[in-house]
Scaffold this motif. Structure first.
Motif, PDB file in Angstrom:
ATOM      1  N   ARG A 112      68.618  26.234  74.634  1.00  0.00           N
ATOM      2  CA  ARG A 112      69.627  27.225  75.044  1.00  0.00           C
ATOM      3  C   ARG A 112      69.089  28.207  76.077  1.00  0.00           C
ATOM      4  O   ARG A 112      69.758  28.486  77.069  1.00  0.00           O
ATOM      5  CB  ARG A 112      70.162  27.992  73.839  1.00  0.00           C
ATOM      6  N   VAL A 113      67.907  28.754  75.848  1.00  0.00           N
ATOM      7  CA  VAL A 113      67.381  29.752  76.790  1.00  0.00           C
ATOM      8  C   VAL A 113      67.013  29.090  78.117  1.00  0.00           C
ATOM      9  O   VAL A 113      67.328  29.623  79.187  1.00  0.00           O
ATOM     10  CB  VAL A 113      66.176  30.518  76.196  1.00  0.00           C
ATOM     11  N   ARG A 114      66.375  27.926  78.062  1.00  0.00           N
ATOM     12  CA  ARG A 114      66.014  27.255  79.313  1.00  0.00           C
ATOM     13  C   ARG A 114      67.259  26.808  80.079  1.00  0.00           C
ATOM     14  O   ARG A 114      67.291  26.877  81.307  1.00  0.00           O
ATOM     15  CB  ARG A 114      65.059  26.096  79.051  1.00  0.00           C
ATOM     16  N   LEU A 115      68.297  26.387  79.370  1.00  0.00           N
ATOM     17  CA  LEU A 115      69.558  26.044  80.029  1.00  0.00           C
ATOM     18  C   LEU A 115      70.146  27.279  80.710  1.00  0.00           C
ATOM     19  O   LEU A 115      70.623  27.205  81.841  1.00  0.00           O
ATOM     20  CB  LEU A 115      70.539  25.472  79.015  1.00  0.00           C
ATOM     21  N   ALA A 116      70.079  28.420  80.044  1.00  0.00           N
ATOM     22  CA  ALA A 116      70.581  29.666  80.637  1.00  0.00           C
ATOM     23  C   ALA A 116      69.766  30.051  81.871  1.00  0.00           C
ATOM     24  O   ALA A 116      70.324  30.480  82.883  1.00  0.00           O
ATOM     25  CB  ALA A 116      70.553  30.788  79.602  1.00  0.00           C
ATOM     26  N   ILE A 117      68.451  29.883  81.799  1.00  0.00           N
ATOM     27  CA  ILE A 117      67.586  30.181  82.954  1.00  0.00           C
ATOM     28  C   ILE A 117      67.973  29.293  84.129  1.00  0.00           C
ATOM     29  O   ILE A 117      68.180  29.769  85.252  1.00  0.00           O
ATOM     30  CB  ILE A 117      66.095  29.973  82.603  1.00  0.00           C
ATOM     31  N   MET A 118      68.073  27.998  83.882  1.00  0.00           N
ATOM     32  CA  MET A 118      68.391  27.055  84.951  1.00  0.00           C
ATOM     33  C   MET A 118      69.786  27.305  85.515  1.00  0.00           C
ATOM     34  O   MET A 118      69.987  27.229  86.729  1.00  0.00           O
ATOM     35  CB  MET A 118      68.244  25.617  84.448  1.00  0.00           C
ATOM     36  N   SER A 119      70.735  27.625  84.657  1.00  0.00           N
ATOM     37  CA  SER A 119      72.098  27.929  85.115  1.00  0.00           C
ATOM     38  C   SER A 119      72.103  29.154  86.017  1.00  0.00           C
ATOM     39  O   SER A 119      72.740  29.159  87.072  1.00  0.00           O
ATOM     40  CB  SER A 119      73.023  28.172  83.919  1.00  0.00           C
ATOM     41  N   TYR A 120      71.380  30.181  85.591  1.00  0.00           N
ATOM     42  CA  TYR A 120      71.311  31.416  86.378  1.00  0.00           C
ATOM     43  C   TYR A 120      70.680  31.136  87.746  1.00  0.00           C
ATOM     44  O   TYR A 120      71.200  31.530  88.790  1.00  0.00           O
ATOM     45  CB  TYR A 120      70.516  32.471  85.622  1.00  0.00           C
ATOM     46  N   LEU A 121      69.552  30.419  87.719  1.00  0.00           N
ATOM     47  CA  LEU A 121      68.825  30.154  88.963  1.00  0.00           C
ATOM     48  C   LEU A 121      69.543  29.157  89.866  1.00  0.00           C
ATOM     49  O   LEU A 121      69.337  29.169  91.082  1.00  0.00           O
ATOM     50  CB  LEU A 121      67.407  29.676  88.665  1.00  0.00           C
ATOM     51  N   ALA A 122      70.373  28.298  89.287  1.00  0.00           N
ATOM     52  CA  ALA A 122      71.115  27.338  90.108  1.00  0.00           C
ATOM     53  C   ALA A 122      72.009  28.064  91.114  1.00  0.00           C
ATOM     54  O   ALA A 122      72.226  27.575  92.221  1.00  0.00           O
ATOM     55  CB  ALA A 122      71.943  26.411  89.232  1.00  0.00           C
ATOM     56  N   SER A 123      72.497  29.233  90.732  1.00  0.00           N
ATOM     57  CA  SER A 123      73.329  29.991  91.676  1.00  0.00           C
ATOM     58  C   SER A 123      72.541  31.088  92.393  1.00  0.00           C
ATOM     59  O   SER A 123      72.769  31.335  93.563  1.00  0.00           O
ATOM     60  CB  SER A 123      74.554  30.575  90.982  1.00  0.00           C
ATOM     61  N   ALA A 124      71.598  31.719  91.702  1.00  0.00           N
ATOM     62  CA  ALA A 124      70.841  32.813  92.321  1.00  0.00           C
ATOM     63  C   ALA A 124      69.674  32.304  93.165  1.00  0.00           C
ATOM     64  O   ALA A 124      69.237  32.986  94.086  1.00  0.00           O
ATOM     65  CB  ALA A 124      70.309  33.755  91.244  1.00  0.00           C
ATOM     66  N   HIS A 125      69.122  31.145  92.839  1.00  0.00           N
ATOM     67  CA  HIS A 125      67.963  30.520  93.481  1.00  0.00           C
ATOM     68  C   HIS A 125      66.663  31.267  93.227  1.00  0.00           C
ATOM     69  O   HIS A 125      65.656  30.659  92.908  1.00  0.00           O
ATOM     70  CB  HIS A 125      68.172  30.311  94.976  1.00  0.00           C
ATOM     71  N   VAL A 126      66.672  32.564  93.379  1.00  0.00           N
ATOM     72  CA  VAL A 126      65.484  33.376  93.119  1.00  0.00           C
ATOM     73  C   VAL A 126      65.929  34.718  92.556  1.00  0.00           C
ATOM     74  O   VAL A 126      66.968  35.246  92.953  1.00  0.00           O
ATOM     75  CB  VAL A 126      64.619  33.555  94.395  1.00  0.00           C
ATOM     76  N   THR A 127      65.150  35.241  91.605  1.00  0.00           N
ATOM     77  CA  THR A 127      65.490  36.527  91.002  1.00  0.00           C
ATOM     78  C   THR A 127      64.226  37.173  90.468  1.00  0.00           C
ATOM     79  O   THR A 127      63.191  36.523  90.337  1.00  0.00           O
ATOM     80  CB  THR A 127      66.541  36.361  89.874  1.00  0.00           C
ATOM     81  N   GLU A 128      64.320  38.434  90.164  1.00  0.00           N
ATOM     82  CA  GLU A 128      63.207  39.138  89.541  1.00  0.00           C
ATOM     83  C   GLU A 128      63.206  38.851  88.042  1.00  0.00           C
ATOM     84  O   GLU A 128      64.260  38.683  87.427  1.00  0.00           O
ATOM     85  CB  GLU A 128      63.332  40.642  89.760  1.00  0.00           C
TER      86      GLU A 128
END
Length: 102
Positions: A16-32
């Protein structure tokens, strides 16, 4: 019924957490790191553990640096991570599509 094999689902992303990370980064590409932690509502340690697993598979990369005197860690999805996430999403969609037909 299609030939989709549920065993092809990427277990690295399926958490669940890794899926959330990947989902977030799929649109943001890079984040703090701090922004990602806030968006996912997880602890530093929990996020770090999941990022380490994703880094081991080269799905994300992290970079530590400084902005002024303040430490900053950025997290970025890799090309390999983007492809793995796309494959994961297509696999899940295929499985869900099968369930609609029954």
């Amino acid at each position: 019924m299609s030939d989709f094999d549920y065993r092809a689902i990427d277990d690295v992303i399926h958490s669940r957490v890794r899926l959330a990370i990947m989902s977030y980064l799929a649109s943001a590409h890079v984040t703090e790191f701090t922004e990602l932690k806030k968006a996912l509502k997880v602890s530093d340690g929990n996020l770090s553990t999941h990022l380490k697993k994703l880094e081991e598979h080269r799905y994300v990369k992290t970079e530590k640096g400084f902005v002024g005197r303040k430490p900053q860690t950025t997290v970025e999805i890799t090309d390999e991570g983007t492809k793995a996430f796309q494959t994961y999403v297509e696999g899940i969609a295929s499985m869900l599509g099968q369930s609609k037909n029954h």
